[in-house]
Design a protein around this motif. Structure first.
Motif, PDB file in Angstrom:
ATOM      1  N   ASN A 114       2.169  -7.394 -38.068  1.00 26.41           N
ATOM      2  CA  ASN A 114       2.634  -6.694 -36.874  1.00 26.41           C
ATOM      3  C   ASN A 114       3.713  -7.507 -36.155  1.00 26.41           C
ATOM      4  O   ASN A 114       3.929  -8.675 -36.470  1.00 26.41           O
ATOM      5  N   ALA A 115       4.342  -6.852 -35.188  1.00 23.83           N
ATOM      6  CA  ALA A 115       5.239  -7.536 -34.261  1.00 23.83           C
ATOM      7  C   ALA A 115       4.471  -7.735 -32.968  1.00 23.83           C
ATOM      8  O   ALA A 115       3.644  -6.900 -32.603  1.00 23.83           O
ATOM      9  N   ALA A 116       4.719  -8.840 -32.292  1.00 19.87           N
ATOM     10  CA  ALA A 116       4.006  -9.102 -31.042  1.00 19.87           C
ATOM     11  C   ALA A 116       4.893  -9.912 -30.115  1.00 19.87           C
ATOM     12  O   ALA A 116       5.862 -10.540 -30.541  1.00 19.87           O
ATOM     13  N   GLY A 117       4.539  -9.894 -28.844  1.00 19.04           N
ATOM     14  CA  GLY A 117       5.250 -10.689 -27.846  1.00 19.04           C
ATOM     15  C   GLY A 117       4.502 -11.995 -27.621  1.00 19.04           C
ATOM     16  O   GLY A 117       3.270 -11.992 -27.514  1.00 19.04           O
ATOM     17  N   ALA A 118       5.237 -13.105 -27.555  1.00 21.42           N
ATOM     18  CA  ALA A 118       4.573 -14.409 -27.399  1.00 21.42           C
ATOM     19  C   ALA A 118       4.136 -14.619 -25.951  1.00 21.42           C
ATOM     20  O   ALA A 118       4.967 -14.643 -25.037  1.00 21.42           O
ATOM     21  N   TYR A 194       5.601  -1.757 -22.489  1.00 23.50           N
ATOM     22  CA  TYR A 194       5.316  -3.185 -22.604  1.00 23.50           C
ATOM     23  C   TYR A 194       4.478  -3.582 -21.390  1.00 23.50           C
ATOM     24  O   TYR A 194       4.383  -2.849 -20.405  1.00 23.50           O
ATOM     25  N   GLU A 195       3.880  -4.753 -21.460  1.00 23.18           N
ATOM     26  CA  GLU A 195       2.943  -5.178 -20.434  1.00 23.18           C
ATOM     27  C   GLU A 195       3.690  -5.537 -19.144  1.00 23.18           C
ATOM     28  O   GLU A 195       4.877  -5.858 -19.159  1.00 23.18           O
ATOM     29  N   SER A 196       2.950  -5.561 -18.059  1.00 21.19           N
ATOM     30  CA  SER A 196       3.526  -6.079 -16.812  1.00 21.19           C
ATOM     31  C   SER A 196       3.411  -7.603 -16.862  1.00 21.19           C
ATOM     32  O   SER A 196       2.517  -8.139 -17.532  1.00 21.19           O
ATOM     33  N   ALA A 210      -0.631 -13.977 -28.086  1.00 20.92           N
ATOM     34  CA  ALA A 210       0.392 -12.984 -28.415  1.00 20.92           C
ATOM     35  C   ALA A 210      -0.115 -11.606 -28.012  1.00 20.92           C
ATOM     36  O   ALA A 210      -1.316 -11.330 -28.105  1.00 20.92           O
ATOM     37  N   ALA A 211       0.806 -10.752 -27.553  1.00 16.00           N
ATOM     38  CA  ALA A 211       0.447  -9.404 -27.105  1.00 16.00           C
ATOM     39  C   ALA A 211       0.979  -8.378 -28.088  1.00 16.00           C
ATOM     40  O   ALA A 211       2.136  -8.449 -28.487  1.00 16.00           O
ATOM     41  N   GLY A 212       0.124  -7.419 -28.455  1.00 11.89           N
ATOM     42  CA  GLY A 212       0.577  -6.390 -29.380  1.00 11.89           C
ATOM     43  C   GLY A 212      -0.201  -5.096 -29.228  1.00 11.89           C
ATOM     44  O   GLY A 212      -1.239  -5.054 -28.569  1.00 11.89           O
ATOM     45  N   MET A 213       0.328  -4.038 -29.871  1.00 11.49           N
ATOM     46  CA  MET A 213      -0.218  -2.682 -29.682  1.00 11.49           C
ATOM     47  C   MET A 213      -0.853  -2.119 -30.951  1.00 11.49           C
ATOM     48  O   MET A 213      -1.007  -0.910 -31.078  1.00 11.49           O
ATOM     49  N   MET A 235       6.451 -13.079 -33.845  1.00 12.09           N
ATOM     50  CA  MET A 235       6.794 -13.122 -32.414  1.00 12.09           C
ATOM     51  C   MET A 235       8.220 -12.603 -32.271  1.00 12.09           C
ATOM     52  O   MET A 235       9.187 -13.327 -32.509  1.00 12.09           O
ATOM     53  N   THR A 236       8.342 -11.331 -31.936  1.00 12.22           N
ATOM     54  CA  THR A 236       9.687 -10.752 -31.870  1.00 12.22           C
ATOM     55  C   THR A 236      10.344 -11.000 -30.530  1.00 12.22           C
ATOM     56  O   THR A 236      11.557 -10.787 -30.363  1.00 12.22           O
ATOM     57  N   ASN A 237       9.554 -11.447 -29.552  1.00 11.12           N
ATOM     58  CA  ASN A 237      10.092 -11.668 -28.189  1.00 11.12           C
ATOM     59  C   ASN A 237       9.077 -12.505 -27.424  1.00 11.12           C
ATOM     60  O   ASN A 237       7.921 -12.599 -27.819  1.00 11.12           O
ATOM     61  N   MET A 238       9.541 -13.105 -26.346  1.00 10.74           N
ATOM     62  CA  MET A 238       8.600 -13.719 -25.415  1.00 10.74           C
ATOM     63  C   MET A 238       8.020 -12.573 -24.587  1.00 10.74           C
ATOM     64  O   MET A 238       8.733 -11.628 -24.221  1.00 10.74           O
TER      65      MET A 238
HETATM   66  N1  HPA Z   1       4.048  -6.503 -26.261  1.00  8.78           N
HETATM   67  C1  HPA Z   1       3.346  -5.617 -27.003  1.00  8.78           C
HETATM   68  N2  HPA Z   1       3.702  -5.274 -28.238  1.00  8.78           N
HETATM   69  C2  HPA Z   1       4.801  -5.845 -28.748  1.00  8.78           C
HETATM   70  C3  HPA Z   1       5.577  -6.765 -28.030  1.00  8.78           C
HETATM   71  C4  HPA Z   1       5.181  -7.124 -26.712  1.00  8.78           C
HETATM   72  O1  HPA Z   1       5.814  -7.932 -26.013  1.00  8.78           O
HETATM   73  N3  HPA Z   1       6.592  -7.145 -28.847  1.00  8.78           N
HETATM   74  C5  HPA Z   1       6.439  -6.472 -30.014  1.00  8.78           C
HETATM   75  N4  HPA Z   1       5.340  -5.687 -29.971  1.00  8.78           N
END
Ligand code: HPA
Length: 279
Positions: A114-118, A194-196, A210-213, A235-238
């Motif tokens: 998956n992709a997630a935010g760090a 995206y999260e607050s 890491a945050a993801g959906m 980690m595609t983004n902070m």
């Molecule tokens: N938050 C949730 N899901 C994501 C994010 C994120 O920052 N980046 C990629 N998937």
């Protein structure tokens, strides 16, 4: 709707029939970052999700929506190119279907990407996190509803859901890649927003890295029916609030494309080191 064993069996029977009885030993769910990896499947049998009775149809952008059966690094794989998320409108119990169908096809291991935010500020965009555990605070579960004992028990342990041996292999492969590899906790948010920043600060205090959906419904469904899971997050983004800039899906896509080549090589090395069920 109350799902039954026969409901899932209908999907599996169809896949078995059109694939000439192909029996995968490993399931792979390709998320953002490995979207093109299915081209590495040798002798591929491609089945669009829309053709499979009782299956789901992916609506997320960049998610192709097909099963690819074939061989990678000696493993007989069932690759999901495109996955399903609750933000698409699917209920948690609907999201049990893909893993249950792959279980009926015979998989013995499941790899989720998956992709997630760090959330962890020592991580950087482009790093990889091997999922050690997850946090999903909302009460929903893909296993809610009548239990199907053919899959597993009503109450079940998730203490080693992200399998120790598979994690060890993934961490040991860190030496073969220029990517930075971490081990951490995936914090599930339902999205699609995206999260607050406050949610991310709270997640950090609670132990999230890491945050993801995605991913958690698949991992829980696998734990219920006794399939060991390996989870890998790019980690595609902070995460929100770490940097003073808005989050965009363009950034997520850009980073995943930037690391795709190295991530594919790292992933292939992991597959090469995972003991083969049938060779
Ligand atoms: N938050 C949730 N899901 C994501 C994010 C994120 O920052 N980046 C990629 N998937």
């Amino acid at each position: 709707m109350a799902y039954t064993y026969d409901y899932y069996k209908r999907s599996a029977d169809y896949i078995r029939e059109v694939s000439g009885g192909f029996q995968p030993d490993m399931g792979i769910v390709l998320g953002t970052g490995l979207g093109e990896y299915d081209r590495n499947v040798e002798n591929p049998i491609v089945i669009p999700y829309g053709d499979i009775p009782n299956f789901l149809v992916s609506t997320a952008p960049d998610h192709a929506g097909r099963l690819i059966l074939g061989t990678i690094q000696g493993h007989k794989v069932c690759c999901m190119s495109g996955r399903f998320h609750s933000y698409e409108g699917y209920s948690f119990d609907e999201l049990a279907a893909p893993v249950r169908v792959m279980k009926l096809l015979g998989i013995k291991k499941l790899i989720l990407t998956n992709a997630a935010g760090a959330i962890n500020t020592s991580y950087q965009a482009g790093d990889i996190m091997v999922i050690k555990d997850h946090i999903k605070l909302m009460g929903l579960s893909p296993l809610a509803g009548p239990n199907i004992p053919e899959f597993g028990k009503r109450f079940f342990d998730v203490g080693n859901m992200y399998d120790k041996d598979l994690r060890r292999i993934a961490l040991d492969c860190a030496g073969t890649t220029s990517l930075r590899i971490h081990e951490g906790v995936y914090f599930f948010f339902a999205g699609p927003q995206y999260e607050s920043p406050a949610e991310i600060r709270a997640a950090r205090i609670l132990g999230g890295d890491a945050a993801g959906m995605s991913t958690v419904t698949e991992a829980l469904t696998a734990a219920h029916c006794g399939i060991p899971v390996l989870g890998l997050s790019v980690m595609t983004n902070m995460a929100a609030g770490v940097l003073d800039q808005p989050l965009t899906s363009e950034e997520v896509t850009e980073t995943s494309l930037r690391v795709a080549g190295a991530f594919e090589k790292y992933f292939t090395e992991i597959l090469r080191r995972i003991p083969c069920e049938s060779c």
